[in-house]
Design a protein around this motif. Structure first.
Motif, PDB file in Angstrom:
ATOM      1  N   GLY A   1     -31.015  24.235   2.861  1.00  0.00           N
ATOM      2  CA  GLY A   1     -30.019  24.466   3.855  1.00  0.00           C
ATOM      3  C   GLY A   1     -29.679  23.190   4.727  1.00  0.00           C
ATOM      4  O   GLY A   1     -28.597  22.720   5.031  1.00  0.00           O
ATOM      5  N   LEU A   2     -31.026  22.554   5.172  1.00  0.00           N
ATOM      6  CA  LEU A   2     -30.710  21.400   5.900  1.00  0.00           C
ATOM      7  C   LEU A   2     -30.137  20.319   5.069  1.00  0.00           C
ATOM      8  O   LEU A   2     -29.264  19.578   5.724  1.00  0.00           O
ATOM      9  CB  LEU A   2     -32.259  20.819   6.354  1.00  0.00           C
ATOM     10  CG  LEU A   2     -32.900  21.465   7.258  1.00  0.00           C
ATOM     11  CD1 LEU A   2     -34.386  21.135   7.659  1.00  0.00           C
ATOM     12  CD2 LEU A   2     -32.331  21.772   8.540  1.00  0.00           C
ATOM     13  N   PHE A   3     -30.599  20.147   3.795  1.00  0.00           N
ATOM     14  CA  PHE A   3     -29.942  19.128   2.980  1.00  0.00           C
ATOM     15  C   PHE A   3     -28.510  19.345   2.843  1.00  0.00           C
ATOM     16  O   PHE A   3     -27.532  18.393   3.079  1.00  0.00           O
ATOM     17  CB  PHE A   3     -30.602  18.925   1.614  1.00  0.00           C
ATOM     18  CG  PHE A   3     -29.914  18.191   0.728  1.00  0.00           C
ATOM     19  CD1 PHE A   3     -30.066  16.586   0.873  1.00  0.00           C
ATOM     20  CD2 PHE A   3     -29.241  18.519  -0.248  1.00  0.00           C
ATOM     21  CE1 PHE A   3     -29.410  15.968  -0.235  1.00  0.00           C
ATOM     22  CE2 PHE A   3     -28.703  17.896  -1.335  1.00  0.00           C
ATOM     23  CZ  PHE A   3     -28.707  16.568  -1.141  1.00  0.00           C
ATOM     24  N   GLY A   4     -28.107  20.438   2.555  1.00  0.00           N
ATOM     25  CA  GLY A   4     -26.589  20.815   2.202  1.00  0.00           C
ATOM     26  C   GLY A   4     -25.894  20.493   3.637  1.00  0.00           C
ATOM     27  O   GLY A   4     -24.803  20.122   3.532  1.00  0.00           O
ATOM     28  N   ASN A   5     -26.447  20.864   4.798  1.00  0.00           N
ATOM     29  CA  ASN A   5     -25.844  20.668   6.043  1.00  0.00           C
ATOM     30  C   ASN A   5     -25.663  19.315   6.280  1.00  0.00           C
ATOM     31  O   ASN A   5     -24.607  18.825   6.756  1.00  0.00           O
ATOM     32  CB  ASN A   5     -26.532  21.280   7.179  1.00  0.00           C
ATOM     33  CG  ASN A   5     -26.041  21.373   8.406  1.00  0.00           C
ATOM     34  OD1 ASN A   5     -26.242  20.514   9.150  1.00  0.00           O
ATOM     35  ND2 ASN A   5     -25.263  22.554   8.726  1.00  0.00           N
ATOM     36  N   ILE A   6     -26.511  18.441   5.972  1.00  0.00           N
ATOM     37  CA  ILE A   6     -26.582  16.973   6.443  1.00  0.00           C
ATOM     38  C   ILE A   6     -25.590  16.326   5.331  1.00  0.00           C
ATOM     39  O   ILE A   6     -24.776  15.570   5.728  1.00  0.00           O
ATOM     40  CB  ILE A   6     -28.090  16.482   6.288  1.00  0.00           C
ATOM     41  CG1 ILE A   6     -28.938  16.835   7.213  1.00  0.00           C
ATOM     42  CG2 ILE A   6     -27.893  14.901   6.469  1.00  0.00           C
ATOM     43  CD1 ILE A   6     -30.334  16.355   6.887  1.00  0.00           C
ATOM     44  N   LEU A   7     -25.852  16.700   3.982  1.00  0.00           N
ATOM     45  CA  LEU A   7     -24.884  15.725   3.231  1.00  0.00           C
ATOM     46  C   LEU A   7     -23.545  16.450   2.829  1.00  0.00           C
ATOM     47  O   LEU A   7     -22.377  15.925   3.313  1.00  0.00           O
ATOM     48  CB  LEU A   7     -25.691  15.856   1.762  1.00  0.00           C
ATOM     49  CG  LEU A   7     -24.717  15.267   0.738  1.00  0.00           C
ATOM     50  CD1 LEU A   7     -24.591  13.670   0.868  1.00  0.00           C
ATOM     51  CD2 LEU A   7     -25.497  15.229  -0.731  1.00  0.00           C
ATOM     52  N   PHE A   8     -23.440  17.765   2.538  1.00  0.00           N
ATOM     53  CA  PHE A   8     -21.973  18.399   2.220  1.00  0.00           C
ATOM     54  C   PHE A   8     -21.109  18.617   3.469  1.00  0.00           C
ATOM     55  O   PHE A   8     -20.061  18.190   3.574  1.00  0.00           O
ATOM     56  CB  PHE A   8     -22.246  19.520   1.162  1.00  0.00           C
ATOM     57  CG  PHE A   8     -23.066  19.355   0.046  1.00  0.00           C
ATOM     58  CD1 PHE A   8     -22.604  18.198  -0.857  1.00  0.00           C
ATOM     59  CD2 PHE A   8     -24.270  20.000  -0.355  1.00  0.00           C
ATOM     60  CE1 PHE A   8     -23.374  18.073  -1.924  1.00  0.00           C
ATOM     61  CE2 PHE A   8     -24.834  20.038  -1.416  1.00  0.00           C
ATOM     62  CZ  PHE A   8     -24.317  18.712  -2.145  1.00  0.00           C
ATOM     63  N   VAL A   9     -22.063  19.266   4.395  1.00  0.00           N
ATOM     64  CA  VAL A   9     -21.175  19.802   5.619  1.00  0.00           C
ATOM     65  C   VAL A   9     -20.809  18.608   6.500  1.00  0.00           C
ATOM     66  O   VAL A   9     -19.657  18.421   6.890  1.00  0.00           O
ATOM     67  CB  VAL A   9     -21.909  20.697   6.397  1.00  0.00           C
ATOM     68  CG1 VAL A   9     -21.210  21.222   7.698  1.00  0.00           C
ATOM     69  CG2 VAL A   9     -22.134  22.013   5.550  1.00  0.00           C
ATOM     70  N   THR A  10     -21.704  17.927   6.730  1.00  0.00           N
ATOM     71  CA  THR A  10     -21.530  16.616   7.780  1.00  0.00           C
ATOM     72  C   THR A  10     -21.097  15.246   6.965  1.00  0.00           C
ATOM     73  O   THR A  10     -19.938  14.972   7.290  1.00  0.00           O
ATOM     74  CB  THR A  10     -22.905  16.544   8.688  1.00  0.00           C
ATOM     75  OG1 THR A  10     -23.295  17.847   9.006  1.00  0.00           O
ATOM     76  CG2 THR A  10     -22.534  15.551   9.824  1.00  0.00           C
ATOM     77  N   ALA A  11     -21.728  14.845   6.159  1.00  0.00           N
ATOM     78  CA  ALA A  11     -21.697  13.387   5.789  1.00  0.00           C
ATOM     79  C   ALA A  11     -20.072  13.470   4.849  1.00  0.00           C
ATOM     80  O   ALA A  11     -19.454  12.460   4.894  1.00  0.00           O
ATOM     81  CB  ALA A  11     -22.778  12.826   5.050  1.00  0.00           C
ATOM     82  N   LEU A  12     -20.252  14.421   4.016  1.00  0.00           N
ATOM     83  CA  LEU A  12     -18.888  14.291   3.050  1.00  0.00           C
ATOM     84  C   LEU A  12     -17.684  15.441   3.724  1.00  0.00           C
ATOM     85  O   LEU A  12     -16.677  15.233   3.423  1.00  0.00           O
ATOM     86  CB  LEU A  12     -19.416  15.423   1.764  1.00  0.00           C
ATOM     87  CG  LEU A  12     -20.323  14.537   0.888  1.00  0.00           C
ATOM     88  CD1 LEU A  12     -20.472  15.254  -0.471  1.00  0.00           C
ATOM     89  CD2 LEU A  12     -19.808  12.770   0.715  1.00  0.00           C
ATOM     90  N   GLY A  13     -18.108  15.924   5.017  1.00  0.00           N
ATOM     91  CA  GLY A  13     -16.926  16.321   5.641  1.00  0.00           C
ATOM     92  C   GLY A  13     -16.242  17.477   5.224  1.00  0.00           C
ATOM     93  O   GLY A  13     -15.184  17.822   5.309  1.00  0.00           O
ATOM     94  N   LEU A  14     -17.169  18.213   4.341  1.00  0.00           N
ATOM     95  CA  LEU A  14     -16.481  19.444   3.882  1.00  0.00           C
ATOM     96  C   LEU A  14     -16.531  20.597   4.854  1.00  0.00           C
ATOM     97  O   LEU A  14     -15.983  21.980   4.247  1.00  0.00           O
ATOM     98  CB  LEU A  14     -17.473  20.127   2.666  1.00  0.00           C
ATOM     99  CG  LEU A  14     -17.386  18.996   1.485  1.00  0.00           C
ATOM    100  CD1 LEU A  14     -18.509  19.538   0.282  1.00  0.00           C
ATOM    101  CD2 LEU A  14     -16.027  19.278   0.927  1.00  0.00           C
ATOM    102  N   ARG A  15     -17.195  20.509   6.255  1.00  0.00           N
ATOM    103  CA  ARG A  15     -17.342  21.610   6.913  1.00  0.00           C
ATOM    104  C   ARG A  15     -18.027  22.597   6.282  1.00  0.00           C
ATOM    105  O   ARG A  15     -18.440  22.793   5.082  1.00  0.00           O
ATOM    106  CB  ARG A  15     -15.920  22.134   7.606  1.00  0.00           C
ATOM    107  CG  ARG A  15     -15.260  21.062   8.351  1.00  0.00           C
ATOM    108  CD  ARG A  15     -14.017  21.704   9.033  1.00  0.00           C
ATOM    109  NE  ARG A  15     -13.214  20.973   9.775  1.00  0.00           N
ATOM    110  CZ  ARG A  15     -12.140  21.207  10.567  1.00  0.00           C
ATOM    111  NH1 ARG A  15     -11.971  22.575  10.654  1.00  0.00           N
ATOM    112  NH2 ARG A  15     -11.612  20.194  11.319  1.00  0.00           N
TER     113      ARG A  15
END
Lengths: 613, 308
Positions: free
Chosen positions: A454-468
């Protein structure tokens, strides 16, 4: 086996030249197999990256060995939580490990296949009933019980733990009931399925001659089992226990309800405690800046802990099995024979196994009853079929979001997982270093706690890749979660395809790739179907990895670019603010029913395969 | 051995039917206990929660020290557990007459079948008392965004809806309207713009209110083709999202810090009371700030029946 004869020798049907398409396929398979390595490094890398601000500001040693956690006053010491996590895990493995292993022993050796009831009366109805009961296959039922236990979402365990376990332990007192003891038992119940099914696999893998030989030497059944078979299966059992430890360390959503969540050192069996995982879940939503980074660093500590556990599993020598078993046999033969009609200790073990199996059965019954009693009355037509709205949760949008999540996840994870499994089983040399490395990383990936995903997905997909927070972000995260399951079950399915089928295909002039796609994969189809269903089960039950990646909205537009709740996350958000407890209990019933249905599908696929063979 | 298994099976079947008959909805009640039991344990929210922040800041002992003051270098008493959600607080309080907790007034009002609110310093938690300031435990519900002028038309329209007569009626159901906004509230003009999506993230305490508001907002725009998504991820996450442009509007259940105000504008939409709750049926009717402080910091029990 005959498999070793021709294994991994690429048929030389096209002379010395390798066709480009063959080469391309092989490269594709290798790349897929290596994705798990990339994923593990990616996760470690991103979590480490997120932790750096915390380490820089707090100091590594102050963070790891600090005893006060007060984020509001910039005090970030995780030692109490580290200690709590370790103690609770130890407790869980002592209780859950013992019960699990003995249940496995009971299932493997003492569990009767069927009831053997006799009815001598004349009542036809009763006679039919007795006949029906006699037809029930006990072993299958027990296997199913264990699988259902494994499939119940953590959050349901949490509700159960609070209302049943905590109340039972507190004995009516307002204080107490929560703490190390309750957490350990809660986690023990949760790791039971893993420990039991893997231990049973290990026991089943011991050659029958060991057991028969021991009996022939005059041992009682109990002696043969406990003095010969169990020692021979030791390495498998140890692996099962280590995997159980990994699950216990990483569990978050259930512990939150029964621990009291205070970042303090334990002062007794029932003092309030907080573990590493719950620290992240509790505070992630409110954390900003350095606090957020400190929570990510907590995830890093957790990840390192799990890595150590998974790697130590690789240190359990696989060859140990046979040697140890032989030693026992030789030892018995060379030593002065001591004849004992009854070995007291093994018999005690046998009875204990029966008691443990009873406990497992009772536990499942209790949990299912709890869910049904709390939830069946809540299954209203409004909830099931009512129109979706933003402030009243209904089943519709969550179901749609869950289906989309499953769809996207499987579309990515299945091809990758199958290709990886093809490489591991069809191309790689058995026991080669690459295979060992890839296997280690797959095991590591499967051991990573959901909350870290969850943390990883939040950092990479949600934040860094801007997928929200969106279904996309949730699905990408879930791909990593289910990949190990898919690879492993597909590999097993491929391994079970008889070698002569491949040889016949080569003999007819088919290339390796053609053989794989036309012969091997179709024969392994039921196994691959099972793999997908297991993956679906995992996706349906997952909550910790999705809360921070997919969001918790009640409504869902159907567009995978927007946030939505899966069923388990909806259960979490319904229960969260206390507005929709009825819907939460109703969802628990629905999730339980889905688990049962998926298990039944797997069971029937496997049965139809067995019948064919 | 087979008989034993049979016995287990029969016992299991019996218990299934027995308990099956009692099937109903919701959790089963725990055992009965003394309704006049002293309050010996308490439930708090986790650090960083808006509810916890307001409670710690406001509750002070006779000498005027707040819980916040005591926590600097100290800790909560060992009889206090921390829970991560309002539901967990309510479920825990409902377990025993000896436990006290606190929750958003709006959430409490939805759970009056299991818990009851007690007076604080002799004042009941009502709308009038919170507005007049007599009931001292309250906190603001905030929206936050970078700059009002840069908000999308859809976001502006939603805010205008919240501040219309219709929107204020919804706020007033469980929460407390801002008098100046309520007095100025007027007709709402339906949305005519072209944007189709609006993302709102943040405080889980504000989330239920926002869900009700948006449901009415959608109803007030029949035939609309926009989608509003609300995600309850916590005040901190909502504020961070707003700072980094990951949402259109952030929700916070606390006032923004000065540092946060440098980049964001806060926009209060309601006031929420914090109810001090005990199990339904408890004979405790009133607690003082001093009693709350001593319970949460020193673990001193609150003796029921001695309150004035």
């Amino acid at each position: 086996m005959e498999k070793t004869l021709s294994e991994n020798k690429t048929p030389n049907t096209h002379g010395t030249k390798v066709k480009p398409s063959e080469l391309f396929a092989k490269i594709l398979f290798i790349v897929c197999a290596c994705i798990s390595i990339v994923a593990v490094f990616g996760i470690i890398g991103y979590i480490l990256y997120g932790s750096i601000p915390a380490f820089r500001e707090i100091g590594f040693f102050n963070f790891l060995f600090g005893t006060v956690w007060q984020p509001t006053y910039d005090q970030f010491g995780i030692l109490p939580m580290l200690v709590n996590s370790l103690i609770v895990t130890l407790g869980a493995i002592i209780i859950g490990g013992t019960v699990g292993v003995f249940t496995a022993i009971f299932l493997a050796f003492w569990c009767p296949d069927k009831f053997h009831l006799k009815y001598k009366g004349k009542n036809k109805f009763l006679k039919k009933c007795v006949d029906l009961i006699n037809k029930i296959n006990l072993r299958t039922i027990f296997d199913q019980i264990i699988k259902v236990l494994a499939g119940i979402p953590s959050i349901v365990y949490g509700l159960f733990g609070l209302e049943i376990l905590v109340s039972a332990f507190s004995g009516g007192s307002p204080i107490g009931g929560k703490g190390i003891m309750t957490c350990s038992i809660m986690l023990a119940i949760m790791i039971l399925p893993t420990v039991t099914s893997l231990s049973k696999n290990a026991l089943d893998a011991v050659p029958a001659q060991y057991y028969e030989g021991a009996l022939a030497l005059g041992n009682t059944k109990a002696q043969a089992v406990f003095r010969v078979v169990v020692p021979a299966a030791r390495s498998g059992i140890i692996s099962a226990l280590i995997l159980g430890v990994g699950r216990a360390v990483g569990e978050a959503m259930a512990v939150i309800w029964v621990s009291g969540n205070r970042a303090l050192f334990p002062t007794g069996l029932f003092s309030f405690i907080r573990t590493l995982t719950t620290n992240i879940v509790m505070e992630m939503g409110y954390a900003t800046n350095i606090h957020r980074s400190a929570l990510i660093a907590t995830g890093l500590v957790l990840l390192v802990l799990v890595l150590i556990i998974t790697l130590s599993m690789n240190l359990v020598p696989k060859e140990f099995k046979g040697k140890r078993g032989n030693k026992v046999l030789h030892g018995d033969a060379s030593a002065k024979p001591v004849f004992r009609k009854k070995g007291a200790l093994p018999m005690v073990g046998a009875i204990f196994g029966m008691v443990c199996a009873g406990i497992v059965g009772a536990m499942l019954l209790l949990i299912i009853l709890y869910i049904l009693i709390s939830g069946v009355g809540c299954l209203t037509a409004d909830f099931l079929f009512g129109e979706a709205s933003i402030n009243e949760p209904t089943l519709g949008p969550a179901l749609l979001a869950t289906l989309e999540l499953i769809g996207i996840t499987l579309v990515i994870a299945l091809p990758v997982g199958i290709c990886a499994a093809i490489y591991l089983n069809e191309y790689a040399k058995k026991g080669s270093k690459i295979v060992k490395v890839i296997r280690t990383f797959i095991d590591t990936l499967s051991g990573v706690p959901s909350i870290v995903f969850g943390l990883f997905g939040n950092i990479l997909f949600v934040t860094a890749l801007g997928l929200r927070a969106s279904v996309w972000a949730g699905a990408f995260t879930m791909v990593l979660v289910v990949l190990p399951t898919i690879i492993r079950s597909t590999e097993e399915a491929l391994f079970a395809v008889p070698m002569p089928l491949r040889e016949a295909s080569y003999g007819l002039g088919a290339s390796k790739v053609r053989t794989i796609f036309k012969i091997v994969l179709p024969s392994a189809f039921p196994g691959i179907a099972t793999a997908s269903i297991l993956a679906i089960g995992r996706i349906i039950g997952e909550s910790a990895a999705l809360i921070f990646t997919m969001g918790t909205a009640f409504n869902f537009s159907g567009n995978p670019g927007s946030a939505g709740s899966s069923l388990a996350v909806l259960l979490y958000s319904c229960a969260n603010e206390g507005f929709h407890m009825d819907q939460a209990y109703a969802l628990a019933v629905i999730l339980l029913a889905l688990t049962l249905v998926l298990n039944l599908i797997v069971y029937f696929i496997q049965r139809s395969v067995k019948k064919k063979r | 051995m087979n008989k034993k298994i049979l016995a287990i099976g029969v016992a299991a079947a019996l218990s299934v039917t027995a308990v099956g008959m009692m099937a109903g909805c919701g959790p089963t009640g725990s055992g009965e206990a003394e309704t006049a039991m002293d309050i010996v344990a308490a439930v708090a929210r986790e650090a960083g929660s808006g509810t916890r922040g307001a409670f710690d800041e406001l509750v002070a002992n006779a000498e005027g020290n707040t819980i916040d003051d005591a926590l600097e270098g100290g800790a909560l008493a060992s009889v206090v557990s921390e829970e991560s959600s309002t539901a967990a607080v309510i479920t825990n309080v409902a377990r025993s007459y000896g436990i006290l907790g606190y929750a958003s007034l709006g959430s409490y009002l939805e759970n009056t079948d299991t818990v009851q609110a007690v007076n604080v310093n002799g004042v009941e938690a009502t709308r009038e008392n919170i507005l007049s300031g007599d009931y001292e435990l309250s906190r603001p519900f905030m929206l936050c965004y970078q700059n009002y002028d840069e908000l999308s038309d859809l976001a502006k329209n939603l805010i205008s809806f919240i501040e219309s007569t219709e929107g204020q009626a919804i706020v007033g159901e469980d929460y407390i309207n801002l008098p100046e906004v309520e007095d100025a509230a007027g007709e709402y003009t339906p949305y005519t713009g072209s944007e189709t999506t609006l993302t709102i993230t943040g405080s889980t305490s504000v989330e239920p209110l926002m869900q009700d508001l948006v449901a009415a907002f959608e109803a007030a725009n029949p035939g609309n083709n926009f989608t509003v998504t609300i995600t309850g991820s916590g005040s901190g996450a909502g504020i961070a999202d707003a700072q980094e442009g990951r949402n259109d509007i952030g929700m916070s259940s606390r006032a923004l810090t000065d540092e946060e105000k440098e980049t964001l504008t806060e926009h209060q939409i309601a006031t929420d009371g914090i109810a001090v709750i005990v199990k339904l049926g408890s004979e405790l009717t009133n607690v003082t700030f001093d009693q709350l402080y001593n319970l949460y910091i020193n673990g001193t029990p609150i003796v029921v029946g001695e309150e004035d």
